[in-house]
Design a protein around this motif. Structure first.
Motif, PDB file in Angstrom:
ATOM      1  N   TYR A  24       0.857  -1.681  -0.022  1.00 38.12           N
ATOM      2  CA  TYR A  24      -0.097   0.132  -0.046  1.00 38.12           C
ATOM      3  C   TYR A  24       0.307   1.147  -0.080  1.00 38.12           C
ATOM      4  N   GLU A  33      -7.717  17.585  -5.383  1.00 44.58           N
ATOM      5  CA  GLU A  33      -8.023  17.055  -4.127  1.00 44.58           C
ATOM      6  C   GLU A  33      -9.547  17.315  -3.648  1.00 44.58           C
ATOM      7  N   LYS A  40      -7.420  17.312   5.260  1.00 48.12           N
ATOM      8  CA  LYS A  40      -6.458  16.081   4.531  1.00 48.12           C
ATOM      9  C   LYS A  40      -5.696  15.654   5.121  1.00 48.12           C
ATOM     10  N   LEU A  49      -9.023  -1.290   3.478  1.00 48.08           N
ATOM     11  CA  LEU A  49      -9.825  -2.608   2.720  1.00 48.08           C
ATOM     12  C   LEU A  49      -9.886  -2.765   2.284  1.00 48.08           C
ATOM     13  N   SER A  50      -9.435  -2.567   1.093  1.00 50.43           N
ATOM     14  CA  SER A  50      -9.715  -2.946  -0.193  1.00 50.43           C
ATOM     15  C   SER A  50      -8.357  -4.406  -0.176  1.00 50.43           C
ATOM     16  N   THR A  97      -5.769   4.341  -8.063  1.00 50.34           N
ATOM     17  CA  THR A  97      -6.616   5.023  -7.735  1.00 50.34           C
ATOM     18  C   THR A  97      -6.571   6.326  -8.719  1.00 50.34           C
ATOM     19  N   THR A  98      -7.135   6.284  -9.635  1.00 46.63           N
ATOM     20  CA  THR A  98      -7.286   7.626 -11.335  1.00 46.63           C
ATOM     21  C   THR A  98      -6.363   8.863 -10.251  1.00 46.63           C
ATOM     22  N   TYR A  99      -7.251   9.217  -9.024  1.00 44.41           N
ATOM     23  CA  TYR A  99      -7.019  10.996  -9.298  1.00 44.41           C
ATOM     24  C   TYR A  99      -5.224  10.386  -8.491  1.00 44.41           C
ATOM     25  N   GLN A 100      -4.035   9.734  -7.884  1.00 42.93           N
ATOM     26  CA  GLN A 100      -3.271   9.374  -7.946  1.00 42.93           C
ATOM     27  C   GLN A 100      -2.532   8.704  -7.863  1.00 42.93           C
ATOM     28  N   GLY A 123      -8.730  -2.750  -8.011  1.00 41.30           N
ATOM     29  CA  GLY A 123      -9.455  -1.818  -7.749  1.00 41.30           C
ATOM     30  C   GLY A 123     -10.557  -1.286  -8.406  1.00 41.30           C
ATOM     31  N   CYS A 147     -12.468  -9.340  -7.044  1.00 44.08           N
ATOM     32  CA  CYS A 147     -11.425 -10.751  -7.043  1.00 44.08           C
ATOM     33  C   CYS A 147     -11.621 -11.507  -6.727  1.00 44.08           C
ATOM     34  N   ASP A 148     -13.363 -11.860  -5.800  1.00 42.26           N
ATOM     35  CA  ASP A 148     -13.434 -12.990  -5.197  1.00 42.26           C
ATOM     36  C   ASP A 148     -13.367 -14.118  -5.617  1.00 42.26           C
ATOM     37  N   GLU A 234     -20.040   6.944  -8.930  1.00 43.48           N
ATOM     38  CA  GLU A 234     -19.898   5.343  -9.144  1.00 43.48           C
ATOM     39  C   GLU A 234     -20.321   4.196  -9.006  1.00 43.48           C
ATOM     40  N   GLN A 235     -20.696   4.575  -7.385  1.00 38.74           N
ATOM     41  CA  GLN A 235     -21.200   3.362  -6.599  1.00 38.74           C
ATOM     42  C   GLN A 235     -22.569   2.389  -7.755  1.00 38.74           C
TER      43      GLN A 235
HETATM   44  C1  B12 Z   1     -13.165   2.670   2.392  1.00 40.09           C
HETATM   45  C2  B12 Z   1     -12.597   3.154   1.378  1.00 40.09           C
HETATM   46  C3  B12 Z   1     -11.240   3.918   1.069  1.00 40.09           C
HETATM   47  C4  B12 Z   1     -10.846   4.051   2.629  1.00 40.09           C
HETATM   48  C5  B12 Z   1      -9.287   2.804   2.532  1.00 40.09           C
HETATM   49  C6  B12 Z   1      -8.347   2.965   1.948  1.00 40.09           C
HETATM   50  C7  B12 Z   1      -9.390   1.735   0.867  1.00 40.09           C
HETATM   51  N1  B12 Z   1      -9.486   1.629  -1.125  1.00 40.09           N
HETATM   52  O1  B12 Z   1      -9.824   0.921   1.562  1.00 40.09           O
HETATM   53  C8  B12 Z   1     -10.067   5.284   2.680  1.00 40.09           C
HETATM   54  C9  B12 Z   1     -10.533   6.489   3.645  1.00 40.09           C
HETATM   55  C10 B12 Z   1      -8.214   5.295   3.083  1.00 40.09           C
HETATM   56  C11 B12 Z   1      -9.799   5.950   1.164  1.00 40.09           C
HETATM   57  C12 B12 Z   1      -8.954   6.464   0.952  1.00 40.09           C
HETATM   58  C13 B12 Z   1      -9.086   7.016  -0.573  1.00 40.09           C
HETATM   59  N2  B12 Z   1     -10.223   6.586  -1.224  1.00 40.09           N
HETATM   60 CO1  B12 Z   1     -11.667   5.273  -1.077  1.00 40.09          CO
HETATM   61  N3  B12 Z   1     -12.402   4.527  -1.085  1.00 40.09           N
HETATM   62  C14 B12 Z   1     -13.077   3.368   0.323  1.00 40.09           C
HETATM   63  C15 B12 Z   1     -14.655   3.005  -0.596  1.00 40.09           C
HETATM   64  C16 B12 Z   1     -16.043   3.410   0.324  1.00 40.09           C
HETATM   65  C17 B12 Z   1     -15.000   1.162  -0.213  1.00 40.09           C
HETATM   66  C18 B12 Z   1     -13.887   0.079  -0.504  1.00 40.09           C
HETATM   67  C19 B12 Z   1     -13.451  -0.969  -0.050  1.00 40.09           C
HETATM   68  O2  B12 Z   1     -12.975  -1.739   0.752  1.00 40.09           O
HETATM   69  N4  B12 Z   1     -14.393  -1.549  -1.152  1.00 40.09           N
HETATM   70  C20 B12 Z   1     -15.523  -2.741  -0.640  1.00 40.09           C
HETATM   71  C21 B12 Z   1     -13.976  -3.574  -1.747  1.00 40.09           C
HETATM   72  C22 B12 Z   1     -14.246  -5.742  -1.179  1.00 40.09           C
HETATM   73  O3  B12 Z   1     -14.831  -3.914  -2.664  1.00 40.09           O
HETATM   74  P1  B12 Z   1     -13.247  -2.975  -4.105  1.00 40.09           P
HETATM   75  O4  B12 Z   1     -12.314  -1.944  -3.112  1.00 40.09           O
HETATM   76  O5  B12 Z   1     -13.589  -2.454  -4.907  1.00 40.09           O
HETATM   77  O6  B12 Z   1     -12.137  -4.407  -4.021  1.00 40.09           O
HETATM   78  C23 B12 Z   1     -12.032  -5.107  -4.380  1.00 40.09           C
HETATM   79  C24 B12 Z   1     -12.192  -5.473  -6.034  1.00 40.09           C
HETATM   80  O7  B12 Z   1     -12.466  -4.059  -6.525  1.00 40.09           O
HETATM   81  C25 B12 Z   1     -10.557  -6.299  -6.478  1.00 40.09           C
HETATM   82  N5  B12 Z   1      -9.049  -5.248  -6.035  1.00 40.09           N
HETATM   83  C26 B12 Z   1      -9.577  -3.798  -5.095  1.00 40.09           C
HETATM   84  N6  B12 Z   1      -7.822  -3.835  -5.207  1.00 40.09           N
HETATM   85  C27 B12 Z   1      -7.666  -5.012  -5.818  1.00 40.09           C
HETATM   86  C28 B12 Z   1      -5.821  -5.058  -5.970  1.00 40.09           C
HETATM   87  C29 B12 Z   1      -5.580  -6.217  -6.299  1.00 40.09           C
HETATM   88  C30 B12 Z   1      -3.814  -6.664  -7.028  1.00 40.09           C
HETATM   89  C31 B12 Z   1      -6.003  -7.427  -6.656  1.00 40.09           C
HETATM   90  C32 B12 Z   1      -5.722  -8.286  -7.462  1.00 40.09           C
HETATM   91  C33 B12 Z   1      -7.557  -6.593  -6.559  1.00 40.09           C
HETATM   92  C34 B12 Z   1      -8.192  -5.227  -6.228  1.00 40.09           C
HETATM   93  O8  B12 Z   1     -10.923  -6.954  -5.367  1.00 40.09           O
HETATM   94  C35 B12 Z   1     -11.715  -6.877  -4.280  1.00 40.09           C
HETATM   95  C36 B12 Z   1     -11.813  -7.569  -3.636  1.00 40.09           C
HETATM   96  O9  B12 Z   1     -13.461  -8.215  -4.473  1.00 40.09           O
HETATM   97  C37 B12 Z   1     -14.388   2.952  -1.725  1.00 40.09           C
HETATM   98  C38 B12 Z   1     -16.055   2.709  -2.546  1.00 40.09           C
HETATM   99  C39 B12 Z   1     -16.639   1.470  -2.434  1.00 40.09           C
HETATM  100  N7  B12 Z   1     -18.396   1.402  -1.996  1.00 40.09           N
HETATM  101  O10 B12 Z   1     -15.375   0.828  -2.923  1.00 40.09           O
HETATM  102  C40 B12 Z   1     -13.752   4.704  -1.938  1.00 40.09           C
HETATM  103  C41 B12 Z   1     -13.100   4.251  -3.468  1.00 40.09           C
HETATM  104  C42 B12 Z   1     -12.037   3.204  -3.289  1.00 40.09           C
HETATM  105  N8  B12 Z   1     -11.908   5.401  -2.786  1.00 40.09           N
HETATM  106  C43 B12 Z   1     -11.375   6.507  -3.622  1.00 40.09           C
HETATM  107  C44 B12 Z   1     -10.499   7.439  -3.837  1.00 40.09           C
HETATM  108  C45 B12 Z   1     -11.142   8.401  -5.179  1.00 40.09           C
HETATM  109  C46 B12 Z   1     -10.067   7.502  -2.597  1.00 40.09           C
HETATM  110  C47 B12 Z   1      -9.116   8.739  -2.036  1.00 40.09           C
HETATM  111  C48 B12 Z   1      -7.934   9.267  -3.410  1.00 40.09           C
HETATM  112  C49 B12 Z   1      -9.487   9.739  -1.745  1.00 40.09           C
HETATM  113  C50 B12 Z   1      -8.596  11.359  -0.736  1.00 40.09           C
HETATM  114  N9  B12 Z   1      -9.028  12.112  -1.685  1.00 40.09           N
HETATM  115  O11 B12 Z   1      -7.785  10.801  -0.589  1.00 40.09           O
HETATM  116  C51 B12 Z   1      -7.440   7.843  -1.355  1.00 40.09           C
HETATM  117  C52 B12 Z   1      -6.673   7.022  -1.654  1.00 40.09           C
HETATM  118  C53 B12 Z   1      -6.395   6.185  -0.641  1.00 40.09           C
HETATM  119  C54 B12 Z   1      -6.314   4.795  -1.685  1.00 40.09           C
HETATM  120  N10 B12 Z   1      -4.410   5.074  -1.751  1.00 40.09           N
HETATM  121  O12 B12 Z   1      -6.161   3.818  -1.619  1.00 40.09           O
HETATM  122  C55 B12 Z   1     -12.541   6.139  -5.168  1.00 40.09           C
HETATM  123  C56 B12 Z   1     -11.820   5.224  -5.856  1.00 40.09           C
HETATM  124  C57 B12 Z   1     -12.114   6.222  -7.253  1.00 40.09           C
HETATM  125  C58 B12 Z   1     -11.387   5.686  -8.840  1.00 40.09           C
HETATM  126  N11 B12 Z   1     -11.449   6.423  -9.854  1.00 40.09           N
HETATM  127  O13 B12 Z   1      -9.959   5.179  -8.817  1.00 40.09           O
HETATM  128  C59 B12 Z   1     -13.636   5.023  -4.653  1.00 40.09           C
HETATM  129  C60 B12 Z   1     -14.129   3.724  -5.296  1.00 40.09           C
HETATM  130  C61 B12 Z   1     -14.656   6.003  -3.504  1.00 40.09           C
HETATM  131  C62 B12 Z   1     -15.657   7.077  -4.659  1.00 40.09           C
HETATM  132  N12 B12 Z   1     -15.840   6.397  -5.255  1.00 40.09           N
HETATM  133  O14 B12 Z   1     -14.913   7.589  -5.024  1.00 40.09           O
HETATM  134  N13 B12 Z   1     -11.193   5.504   0.986  1.00 40.09           N
END
Ligand code: B12
Length: 484
Positions: A24, A33, A40, A49-50, A97-100, A123, A147-148, A234-235
């Motif tokens: 990470y 931002e 921030k 969490l992802s 993430t797209t932003y970063q 992601g 990715c489950d 986008e959710q």
């Molecule tokens: C919890 C959360 C956070 C937490 C924890 C970070 C995290 N990603 O877990 C905190 C508060 C830190 C955070 C910060 C940020 N977040 Co955030 N976050 C979320 C949120 C609400 C839930 C993520 C989650 O755990 N989902 C549940 C899991 C099961 O789903 P998932 O994340 O999609 O992951 C699945 C797949 O995508 C895949 N997957 C994900 N990552 C990877 C990596 C690998 C290697 C593989 C194989 C698979 C895989 O496997 C997972 C299981 O199926 C999402 C929105 C959402 N509802 O998903 C936004 C989201 C991911 N965040 C987002 C953003 C923009 C940010 C920030 C840039 C915000 C900021 N300005 O700082 C930062 C970036 C931090 C970072 N570098 O990750 C955006 C990303 C959009 C994009 N286009 O990239 C989202 C989608 C929210 C949004 N709608 O804008 N976030």
């Protein structure tokens, strides 16, 4: 072909163990931002969490995982390299993430130049721009969607075995100079079948948010998808799938008993979508006797008194409401179905029941003018809110707001950015002629007006639970006044 059925997912074990290093990367404020820099910088430190879910999924299928949270531990690149040399991973798993994108890629490029190991990225971002992201040759494989199913199938293949990859759903990979995308992956219908996030791989005492009481705190997700269609998120495109109360409490119990976590922040887009599910979760938390605190995100139009009572009984301490604007026309444009009166009533009710309230507001929506911003600021001050956050509207990819942007400006800002990441120039906002600096200035103004009210300060002082909390609040309040 590796075909894993949903009901067998939790018992599926690999026949060929792989080593996966999940990294990470560190991240800070970026040019585009939506939040103010001071907000921030004081937001707190969260684990990914992802990636914890990804780790849980890989471990659950029997693979070895090394988890390096560089963001929280601040370990140096040299330390990361040492760890990698010691662990000898087959793959590095990375998040973008797209932003970063630029910051994330720069970090990865440097790492990979010293430790060349196949890199896998997944992601939400990867699902939106798979082809454009794969143009960056540091990335070898991308995961599109959840990715489950696809991750256990992918890790079952020999390392970088392209022939086998072709049969794995939901991935994109580069072979020589060409990229190949496989069929779509199914999603979990019963999300109880997912492995729990592997929190045991991180030092949970490192994490806290600005307003949490305890350091051992963690983000949590009780559902996937969202049935609402707010134009800035986008959710809404994904089907809502809630976890059962039993499954949720089992995860809470493990996190409390094994990792000592006492405070949970539910990040579901809206926790309260299904009333019976919410009440069931609360009853199970009460029955478990876990001495934990938790907070959720919700909408004012899908919550009621009965739910709030149960949530309070089960130690829900704070609800984050998406209010967004104090102007009714803007709320309609944003496709928020609630009206201002409903917002006031729900927030009053929440406070009456004894749960603290946090309001999210946005500045720069379509149709925004100086007058509507004023309405929003004034409205925020009349609500019974303990906290408020004012963010600049950002047309994020894959949102309806971004579709409006494309129509108005005829320029695919994010796609171009992903292809050629550079330091960002501020993105324009559809239907809003206010310049970015003015929107930024209004956000700051909103914070100052909201938090510097004498009656607010008085109430906030009564609420403070420790000297530490008091110092943190005073520090941010002072920074807020002086920050640009
Ligand atoms: C919890 C959360 C956070 C937490 C924890 C970070 C995290 N990603 O877990 C905190 C508060 C830190 C955070 C910060 C940020 N977040 Co955030 N976050 C979320 C949120 C609400 C839930 C993520 C989650 O755990 N989902 C549940 C899991 C099961 O789903 P998932 O994340 O999609 O992951 C699945 C797949 O995508 C895949 N997957 C994900 N990552 C990877 C990596 C690998 C290697 C593989 C194989 C698979 C895989 O496997 C997972 C299981 O199926 C999402 C929105 C959402 N509802 O998903 C936004 C989201 C991911 N965040 C987002 C953003 C923009 C940010 C920030 C840039 C915000 C900021 N300005 O700082 C930062 C970036 C931090 C970072 N570098 O990750 C955006 C990303 C959009 C994009 N286009 O990239 C989202 C989608 C929210 C949004 N709608 O804008 N976030």
């Amino acid at each position: 072909m590796i075909n894993i059925k949903e009901e067998n997912l939790s018992s599926f074990r690999t026949s060929s163990k792989k080593k996966v290093a999940i990294i990470y990367p560190p991240y800070g404020s970026i040019d585009n931002e939506p939040g103010l820099k001071v907000v921030k910088d004081n937001y707190g430190v969260f684990p990914s969490l992802s990636l914890l879910y990804v780790a849980g999924c890989a471990q659950g299928a029997g693979h070895d995982v090394l988890f390096l949270d560089v963001n929280a531990t601040h370990i140096s690149k040299d330390d990361v390299l040492e760890e990698l040399k010691r662990f000898q991973p087959d793959y590095i798993f990375y998040t973008i993430t797209t932003y970063q994108l630029k910051e994330n890629l720069d970090w990865l490029i440097e790492l990979k130049s010293v430790y060349p190991c196949p890199v896998v990225v997944g992601g939400v971002h990867m699902g939106i721009y798979p082809d454009e992201t794969m143009r960056h040759t540091e990335i070898d494989v991308g995961f599109i969607g959840e990715c489950d199913f696809s991750l256990p199938a992918f890790l079952e293949c020999d390392v970088m075995d392209y022939e086998a990859f072709a049969k794995v759903p939901g991935i994109i990979y580069r072979k020589e100079d060409q990229t190949f995308r496989t069929r779509n992956t199914p999603v979990l219908m019963n999300v109880d079948n997912a492995h729990f996030p592997a929190r045991e791989l991180i030092d949970n005492s490192l994490y806290s948010s600005f307003i949490t009481q305890y350091k051992n705190f963690t983000p949590f997700i009780s559902s996937r998808g969202c049935p609402f269609k707010c134009i800035f998120c986008e959710q809404g495109e994904q089907k809502f799938r809630g976890r059962s109360a039993e499954n949720i409490v089992q995860e809470l119990q493990i996190a409390y008993e094994q990792q000592g976590i006492r405070e949970f922040d539910f990040f579901d887009s809206s926790f309260t979508i299904q009333k019976d599910r919410v009440i069931n979760i609360c009853k199970k938390i009460i029955d478990s006797n876990l001495p934990i605190f938790w907070s959720v995100r919700s909408r004012v139009d899908c919550i009621n008194e009965e739910m709030l009572h149960w949530m309070k009984k089960a130690n829900c301490t704070r609800i984050y409401y998406g209010i967004e604007s104090g102007n009714a026309c803007i709320l309609t444009t944003l496709k928020k179905s609630a009206n201002l009166e409903q917002m006031r009533k729900t927030i009053d009710l929440t406070k009456k029941i004894g749960i603290s309230t946090f309001g999210y507001f946005m500045v720069g929506s379509p149709g925004e003018t100086k007058e509507t911003v004023r309405e929003t600021i004034n409205f925020s001050k009349t609500l019974n809110l303990d906290y408020a956050q004012f963010s600049k509207v950002t047309p994020m990819p894959a949102t309806q707001l971004y579709a409006m942007y494309l129509k108005e400006f005829q320029h695919d800002y994010w796609r171009e950015f992903v292809k050629r990441p550079s330091h960002q120039i501020a993105i324009q906002r559809p239907g809003c002629t206010m310049p970015d600096e003015e929107i930024q200035a209004y956000c700051k103004q909103a914070y100052l007006e909201f938090y510097y009210r004498p009656d607010y300060i008085f109430k906030a002082l009564l609420r403070v639970k420790s000297m530490n909390e008091l110092f943190r609040s005073v520090k941010v309040a002072l920074q807020m006044r002086t920050a640009g």
